[in-house]
Design an enzyme around this catalytic site. Structure first.
Site, PDB file in Angstrom:
ATOM      1  N   ASP A  92       0.930  -1.310  -0.058  1.00  0.00           N
ATOM      2  CA  ASP A  92      -0.227  -0.059   0.054  1.00  0.00           C
ATOM      3  C   ASP A  92       0.941   1.183   0.154  1.00  0.00           C
ATOM      4  O   ASP A  92       0.962   2.214   0.654  1.00  0.00           O
ATOM      5  CB  ASP A  92      -0.893  -0.154   1.094  1.00  0.00           C
ATOM      6  CG  ASP A  92      -2.020   1.031   1.229  1.00  0.00           C
ATOM      7  OD1 ASP A  92      -2.317   1.594   0.068  1.00  0.00           O
ATOM      8  OD2 ASP A  92      -2.909   1.076   2.149  1.00  0.00           O
ATOM      9  N   LYS A  94       1.004   3.862  -2.019  1.00  0.00           N
ATOM     10  CA  LYS A  94       0.387   5.133  -2.246  1.00  0.00           C
ATOM     11  C   LYS A  94       1.125   6.310  -3.045  1.00  0.00           C
ATOM     12  O   LYS A  94       1.468   7.212  -2.612  1.00  0.00           O
ATOM     13  CB  LYS A  94      -0.364   5.656  -1.081  1.00  0.00           C
ATOM     14  CG  LYS A  94      -1.311   5.042  -0.517  1.00  0.00           C
ATOM     15  CD  LYS A  94      -2.006   5.762   0.430  1.00  0.00           C
ATOM     16  CE  LYS A  94      -3.392   5.012   0.984  1.00  0.00           C
ATOM     17  NZ  LYS A  94      -3.136   3.918   1.903  1.00  0.00           N
ATOM     18  N   ASP A  97       4.166  10.826  -7.000  1.00  0.00           N
ATOM     19  CA  ASP A  97       4.919  11.562  -7.492  1.00  0.00           C
ATOM     20  C   ASP A  97       5.248  11.480  -9.088  1.00  0.00           C
ATOM     21  O   ASP A  97       4.306  10.754  -9.740  1.00  0.00           O
ATOM     22  CB  ASP A  97       6.485  11.156  -6.807  1.00  0.00           C
ATOM     23  CG  ASP A  97       7.141  12.611  -6.633  1.00  0.00           C
ATOM     24  OD1 ASP A  97       7.296  13.358  -7.565  1.00  0.00           O
ATOM     25  OD2 ASP A  97       7.885  12.587  -5.572  1.00  0.00           O
TER      26      ASP A  97
HETATM   27  P1  BMP Z   1      -8.231  -0.296   9.397  1.00  0.00           P
HETATM   28  O1  BMP Z   1      -9.369  -1.192   8.861  1.00  0.00           O
HETATM   29  O2  BMP Z   1      -7.410  -1.082  10.633  1.00  0.00           O
HETATM   30  O3  BMP Z   1      -8.748   0.947   9.509  1.00  0.00           O
HETATM   31  O4  BMP Z   1      -7.160  -0.072   8.139  1.00  0.00           O
HETATM   32  C1  BMP Z   1      -7.487   0.320   6.823  1.00  0.00           C
HETATM   33  C2  BMP Z   1      -6.200   0.290   5.942  1.00  0.00           C
HETATM   34  O5  BMP Z   1      -6.712   0.688   4.678  1.00  0.00           O
HETATM   35  C3  BMP Z   1      -5.060   0.946   6.588  1.00  0.00           C
HETATM   36  O6  BMP Z   1      -3.938   0.297   6.177  1.00  0.00           O
HETATM   37  C4  BMP Z   1      -5.033   2.280   5.514  1.00  0.00           C
HETATM   38  O7  BMP Z   1      -3.657   2.624   5.340  1.00  0.00           O
HETATM   39  C5  BMP Z   1      -5.782   1.619   4.386  1.00  0.00           C
HETATM   40  N1  BMP Z   1      -6.643   2.609   3.700  1.00  0.00           N
HETATM   41  C6  BMP Z   1      -7.834   3.225   4.253  1.00  0.00           C
HETATM   42  O8  BMP Z   1      -8.053   3.204   5.544  1.00  0.00           O
HETATM   43  N2  BMP Z   1      -8.386   4.265   3.416  1.00  0.00           N
HETATM   44  C7  BMP Z   1      -8.339   4.511   2.225  1.00  0.00           C
HETATM   45  O9  BMP Z   1      -8.926   5.266   1.686  1.00  0.00           O
HETATM   46  C8  BMP Z   1      -7.062   3.826   1.633  1.00  0.00           C
HETATM   47  C9  BMP Z   1      -6.453   3.147   2.190  1.00  0.00           C
HETATM   48  O10 BMP Z   1      -5.304   2.516   1.553  1.00  0.00           O
END
Ligand code: BMP
Length: 263
Positions: A92, A94, A97
């Protein structure tokens, strides 16, 4: 551009499977649309966890830059487990650039992401040059590679909440559809099944966290947010029994997916 393919030996014949098709096959075979977001800071722990939940997931997502013990040896171990249990590895990252810089970030440095990540996440903020840079870099590897474009985010007040921006992301996906296999999204963006919609912000018991994350249930994510794949992190990681919780999200998620998407 060439289709990213995986060469698999079957009865001495080598066949090539595009990564999009491989993903869909994994989901069907394992009856799973669950991506575990393994947001842990220790790669040894992620390796152990991936063995525990490997049969329940279609994809494992990591953030390699939060790991305190990253090494290419250990990431190779994780890659081997992903092949054994048949799930994809998503970094992930992201990327955000210019083409030339992301090419370097994808292939060089400590992480050499292109060597082990089946998929990466990409912001299209810099324009389509970012996808061109990554796709070019991926061609140096003799394995299928692809990416997910971040179209919408789950966090409160996200600036991706803008129709023109999202339209631009979809256009970019269509133009580079060999390399772009789907989106990180919060709604259904295309009518075709070509692009996999991967939706984070999924939790059965919480509606959010203290830092702007917003959650919906697995069924809501599929029904109301148009998800194919559920990205689930802390709902599983913070549970008392991670294996059992992963199984619950797998079952609930896939059942809703079959009912709602009528696959
Ligand atoms: P969690 O279910 O613990 O909230 O984690 C969500 C994961 O998805 C995290 O790794 C975060 O970086 C990623 N993420 C997100 O939550 N929302 C987005 O819009 C995009 C993501 O990559």
């Amino acid at each position: 551009t060439q289709l990213p393919t995986l060469n698999i030996e079957i009865e001495n014949k080598t066949i090539s499977i595009p990564i999009r098709q491989r993903f869909q096959t994994i989901m069907k075979e394992k009856r799973s649309n669950l991506c575990l977001s393994a947001d842990l800071t220790n790669l040894d722990e992620i390796i152990e966890l991936s063995k525990l939940v490997g049969s329940n997931i279609c994809m494992l997502k990591i953030h390699s830059d939060i790991l305190t013990d990253f090494s290419l040896d250990k990431i190779q171990q994780l890659k081997d487990i992903s092949r054994k249990f048949n799930f994809l590895l998503l970094e992930d990252r992201k990327f955000a650039d210019i083409g030339n810089t992301v090419k370097l970030q994808y292939t060089k440095g400590l992480f050499r992401i292109v060597e082990w990540a089946d998929l990466v996440t990409v912001h299209v903020l810099p324009g389509e040059c970012i996808v061109q840079g990554l796709e070019q870099a991926a061609q140096s590897i003799n394995e299928p590679r692809g990416c997910l474009l971040i179209a919408q985010m789950s966090s409160k007040g996200a600036f991706t909440d803008n129709d023109d921006y999202v339209k631009g992301v979809v256009e970019c996906a269509k133009k580079y559809s060999d390399f772009v296999i789907g989106f990180i999204s919060q709604s259904r963006l295309t009518t075709t099944d070509k692009f996999l919609h991967c939706t984070p912000g999924v939790h059965l018991n919480n509606t959010g966290d203290q830092l702007g994350q917003q959650y919906v249930t697995p069924r809501q994510a599929i029904d109301e947010r148009g998800a194919d794949i559920l990205i689930v992190g802390r709902a599983i990681l913070d549970s008392i029994n991670r294996a059992k919780t992963a199984e619950e999200y797998q079952q609930q998620g896939y059942q809703a997916y079959e009912e709602i998407r009528k696959i």
